[in-house]
Design a protein around this motif. Sequence first.
Motif, PDB file in Angstrom:
ATOM      1  N   VAL A 257       0.843  -1.202   0.000  1.00 19.74           N
ATOM      2  CA  VAL A 257       0.000   0.000   0.000  1.00 19.74           C
ATOM      3  C   VAL A 257       0.878   1.251   0.000  1.00 19.74           C
ATOM      4  CG1 VAL A 257      -1.599   1.382   1.391  1.00 19.74           C
ATOM      5  CG2 VAL A 257      -2.038  -1.068   1.024  1.00 19.74           C
ATOM      6  N   ARG A 258       1.920   1.235   0.839  1.00 19.20           N
ATOM      7  CA  ARG A 258       2.812   2.399   0.917  1.00 19.20           C
ATOM      8  C   ARG A 258       3.523   2.641  -0.402  1.00 19.20           C
ATOM      9  NH1 ARG A 258       8.108   2.620   1.995  1.00 19.20           N
ATOM     10  NH2 ARG A 258       8.165   0.505   2.858  1.00 19.20           N
ATOM     11  N   PHE A 259       3.992   1.562  -1.053  1.00 19.58           N
ATOM     12  CA  PHE A 259       4.662   1.719  -2.351  1.00 19.58           C
ATOM     13  C   PHE A 259       3.727   2.400  -3.359  1.00 19.58           C
ATOM     14  CE2 PHE A 259       7.442  -2.173  -1.280  1.00 19.58           C
ATOM     15  CZ  PHE A 259       8.484  -1.359  -0.856  1.00 19.58           C
ATOM     16  N   LEU A 260       2.477   1.953  -3.406  1.00 14.83           N
ATOM     17  CA  LEU A 260       1.549   2.534  -4.373  1.00 14.83           C
ATOM     18  C   LEU A 260       1.224   3.989  -4.016  1.00 14.83           C
ATOM     19  CD1 LEU A 260      -0.170   2.369  -6.872  1.00 14.83           C
ATOM     20  CD2 LEU A 260      -1.967   1.249  -5.540  1.00 14.83           C
ATOM     21  N   LEU A 261       1.057   4.295  -2.737  1.00 14.72           N
ATOM     22  CA  LEU A 261       0.813   5.681  -2.334  1.00 14.72           C
ATOM     23  C   LEU A 261       1.962   6.592  -2.766  1.00 14.72           C
ATOM     24  CD1 LEU A 261      -0.770   5.453   1.240  1.00 14.72           C
ATOM     25  CD2 LEU A 261      -1.702   6.697  -0.725  1.00 14.72           C
ATOM     26  N   GLU A 262       3.189   6.095  -2.594  1.00 14.52           N
ATOM     27  CA  GLU A 262       4.354   6.880  -3.009  1.00 14.52           C
ATOM     28  C   GLU A 262       4.364   7.076  -4.524  1.00 14.52           C
ATOM     29  OE1 GLU A 262       7.655   4.743  -1.404  1.00 14.52           O
ATOM     30  OE2 GLU A 262       7.379   5.520   0.627  1.00 14.52           O
ATOM     31  N   VAL A 263       3.985   6.037  -5.265  1.00 15.68           N
ATOM     32  CA  VAL A 263       3.940   6.135  -6.729  1.00 15.68           C
ATOM     33  C   VAL A 263       2.923   7.188  -7.163  1.00 15.68           C
ATOM     34  CG1 VAL A 263       3.228   4.890  -8.812  1.00 15.68           C
ATOM     35  CG2 VAL A 263       4.772   3.797  -7.188  1.00 15.68           C
ATOM     36  N   LEU A 264       1.778   7.252  -6.473  1.00 18.49           N
ATOM     37  CA  LEU A 264       0.725   8.185  -6.874  1.00 18.49           C
ATOM     38  C   LEU A 264       0.978   9.606  -6.372  1.00 18.49           C
ATOM     39  CD1 LEU A 264      -2.415   5.937  -6.256  1.00 18.49           C
ATOM     40  CD2 LEU A 264      -1.333   6.473  -8.451  1.00 18.49           C
ATOM     41  N   GLN A 265       1.626   9.742  -5.221  1.00 15.80           N
ATOM     42  CA  GLN A 265       1.802  11.064  -4.630  1.00 15.80           C
ATOM     43  C   GLN A 265       3.125  11.716  -5.015  1.00 15.80           C
ATOM     44  OE1 GLN A 265       1.263  10.254  -0.444  1.00 15.80           O
ATOM     45  NE2 GLN A 265      -0.971  10.198  -0.596  1.00 15.80           N
ATOM     46  N   ALA A 266       4.206  10.975  -4.959  1.00 15.78           N
ATOM     47  CA  ALA A 266       5.530  11.511  -5.303  1.00 15.78           C
ATOM     48  C   ALA A 266       6.331  10.395  -5.957  1.00 15.78           C
ATOM     49  CB  ALA A 266       6.234  12.017  -4.051  1.00 15.78           C
ATOM     50  N   PRO A 267       6.010  10.090  -7.223  1.00 18.38           N
ATOM     51  CA  PRO A 267       6.580   8.902  -7.870  1.00 18.38           C
ATOM     52  C   PRO A 267       8.109   8.916  -7.946  1.00 18.38           C
ATOM     53  CG  PRO A 267       5.303  10.237  -9.441  1.00 18.38           C
ATOM     54  CD  PRO A 267       5.132  10.852  -8.113  1.00 18.38           C
ATOM     55  N   ASP A 268       8.694   7.767  -7.640  1.00 16.16           N
ATOM     56  CA  ASP A 268      10.130   7.565  -7.846  1.00 16.16           C
ATOM     57  C   ASP A 268      10.319   6.148  -8.362  1.00 16.16           C
ATOM     58  OD1 ASP A 268      11.408   5.698  -5.549  1.00 16.16           O
ATOM     59  OD2 ASP A 268       9.721   6.833  -4.724  1.00 16.16           O
ATOM     60  N   PRO A 269      11.372   5.921  -9.153  1.00 17.76           N
ATOM     61  CA  PRO A 269      11.528   4.607  -9.815  1.00 17.76           C
ATOM     62  C   PRO A 269      11.681   3.440  -8.858  1.00 17.76           C
ATOM     63  CG  PRO A 269      13.466   6.007 -10.157  1.00 17.76           C
ATOM     64  CD  PRO A 269      12.418   6.872  -9.561  1.00 17.76           C
ATOM     65  N   ILE A 270      12.283   3.667  -7.689  1.00 12.06           N
ATOM     66  CA  ILE A 270      12.482   2.559  -6.741  1.00 12.06           C
ATOM     67  C   ILE A 270      11.132   2.070  -6.214  1.00 12.06           C
ATOM     68  CG2 ILE A 270      13.459   1.916  -4.513  1.00 12.06           C
ATOM     69  CD1 ILE A 270      15.761   3.871  -5.118  1.00 12.06           C
ATOM     70  N   SER A 271      10.279   3.027  -5.839  1.00 10.22           N
ATOM     71  CA  SER A 271       8.947   2.644  -5.340  1.00 10.22           C
ATOM     72  C   SER A 271       8.121   1.991  -6.439  1.00 10.22           C
ATOM     73  CB  SER A 271       8.209   3.878  -4.806  1.00 10.22           C
ATOM     74  OG  SER A 271       8.874   4.419  -3.700  1.00 10.22           O
TER      75      SER A 271
END
Length: 856
Positions: A257-271
């Motif tokens: 869930v946290r990985f997807l939230l990071e992708v949607l809010q402040a995307p970075d390639p690692i997440s």
Amino acid sequence: MAASPSSVMKRSESVLETMPEALRQSRYHMKKCFLKYVEKGKRMMKLHHLMEEMETVIEDRDEQAQLLEGLLGFILCTTQDAAVVPPYIAFAVRPNPGFWEFVKVNSNDLSVEGITAKEYLKFKEMIVDEAWANDENASEIDFGAMDFKLPTMSLPSSIGNGVNFTSKFITSKLYAESSCQQLLVDYLLSLNHQGEKLMINDRLNTISKLQAALIVAHASLSSLPNDTPYQSFELRFKEWGFEKGWGNTAERVRETVRFLLEVLQAPDPISLEAFLSRVPNIFNVVLFSIHGYFGQSNVLGLPDTGGQVVYVLDQVVAMEEELLLRIKQQGLSFKPQILVVTRLLPDAKGTKCNEAMEPVLNTKHSHIVRVPFRTEKGVLRKWDASAKIIEMMEGKPDLIIGNYTDGNLVASLMANKLGTTLGTIAHALEKTKYEDSDMKWKQLDPKYHFSCQFTADMIAMNSADFIITSTFQEIAGSKERPGQYESHETFTLPGLYRVVSGINVFDPKFNIASPGADQTVYFPYTETSKRFAKFQPAIEELLFSKVENDEHIGYLEDKNKPIIFSMARLDMVKNISGLTEWFGENTRLRSLVNLVVVAGFFDPLKSKDREEKKEIKKMHSLIEKYQLKGQIRWIAAQTDKTRNSELYRCIADSKGAFVQPALYEAFGLTVIEAMNCGLPTFATNQGGPAEIIVDGVSGFQIDPNYGSESSNKIADFFQKCKEDPGYWNKISEGGLKRIYECYTWKIYANKVLNMGNIYAFWKQLNKEQKEAKQRYIELFYNLHYKNLVRTVPIASDEVKPAPASRAKVATQPSQRQWHTIRAAKVVWILKDLMLCLSDQDHMSLLPLFFQDQMNL
């Protein structure tokens, strides 16, 4: 020796900018030199031709050296070939892997002009077919024109890191374009398996709804113990719009869930990579490995059957293990399926290749599926493998992977038909193995059918969503030579078509995933409880018995010396005779160690291969010349990998080393095997082993072109081990560390499945471009491949009775004969595939024809 590029040429400067000044610096000599180049008329010249003819014009050694140390020396030494069409010489210059420049020089006034790839190809065509070269309607292939909207990498160091680049590009689009974020939501909504929705349902059909639900879910999960099973909060999750697939515990679900939230809010390639690698998108995998006798026992050494069988089987075992782990961690109970699709062979030569289905050893859910290509009535004319696969899998596969030219073409046809993500593995492309094979295709086609094979390769590599390679050099070569894929970037088949843009090595579809060795067989010598003790008496006899027989000759007088060991085919490229010569000439090395080689036959009469016969005679001559009896053991070729693994470990017991002295090695599986067993390894710096070994840390790189230096490097190691017994262990442990970090099947399987997940979304993100390119590929297929394959002779439909019994073939084809056989056999398979394609359904899969036994 030419000067380094940094000393003569700035990074921003092109060959076109620097060459006029370089020619002016030595105008008198260059005028004579270029007139020499054109005096023989139209021809192709390689680097060594340019250098040899330059030396006849500039006789003074100091002047030669001065010229080669300047700008012109760098330009000439980075020239791959030159097309001479008087008064012009057109140069193809490759200053760095993947970067090409084309210029033409007028021999009369030394004027320099930049030309395009197309213009350079026309120069080459003028040499063999001037009328076609000047034909305005000549067929021209430009796959690059279909990729204009897609990003490419720019640095040679980025080549082969496609997943990393793709992740960065996706995150930039997610950040900049809300429509791209919605595509991610739509992608998640499309996930299902066996009719069961996964990840999210229609309640979360927009970005805002999904983000809000993810925030609530993350807060709720934070209050639960990490090991809380998913079933404990499944109903609450479902009410919020979530389905299975996020994880099997509260901790795992919270991370996803946290990985997807990071992708949607402040995307970075690692997440993004972390999230997509957890998406439950791959359950069913199909691999195609068509040619040869694909089986699990008694197949190695049969026609056209070698390492590719071991590679694919080890790949399957590793992929199933990784899939089972992932599915469990996703909180799902589905069983994965992996099918290896190949040909059913009526005359199985004592193998199981005539069985329609065979479980893959050391797996629970993987099978070899053999599809008939001929019956008692002859060659089948209509067959659709996709229907069989869908029936067995109860649905479409999630990932298709091809192997070799034939398997890659079939995989590309099926993936296009089913809309499945496609990965391809070339293993070895034929084009680079024969000098000017494109220019000389008309001469070579009756024997090799290269036009058909190169066309099939172009179709497969452009159809692929991702391409798996073992090394960087496979893609883009080295500073000195282009890579196998790079050679398909620009080439011409005069009279047929010219390729101005075939494949771009900077395309992010290229990924390096190096194979490993079977670690249930190849494990460290220190793991004594796992060792195959039953082989040790036989290995003791193999190494130290003074009796000479059909399995071994020579003997080792001093059994207490460490052993340097090598195992390979007995041909010029593998350079076993070269290693023997190094050993013979180096008295210091001979005083420190014994030499053991496993290769070929001892009797040249047993070989039908001219190259091997020559090498056998050379080996006997070297043993006699250097009086090596008592210091060398020559063992005949061994095919039992379990016993071979114990042989590696017995060499390690002697505190010896493995030496791989090949003139060129594409990857170096024996290097991986030896290092897995804890055996310090010396390997060629020409090819893949240079990427495997960190010199002086995890082993040693040796230059096979400088035998004296190489043998001294080996001697230095053993001398140091004598002075410092801990040094041997240090290198042994360094080799194992390198293997565990980079070269295991577990790492490989993880990388490949991550590719499958990431490129599945990438494919959706670039759906329109993908469809447009596919239409171009189909046009190429219909205009060229269909016509080419009809010119390939096929074997008679008449079924010959299988012989009652046949002794196992004892001889092996030479490297060149293998290439001949592979090229011809692959094309015959492609021919029959084409023969069965209907005009109405040209992308359907149909019978794969192969002659049971071909004597070429």
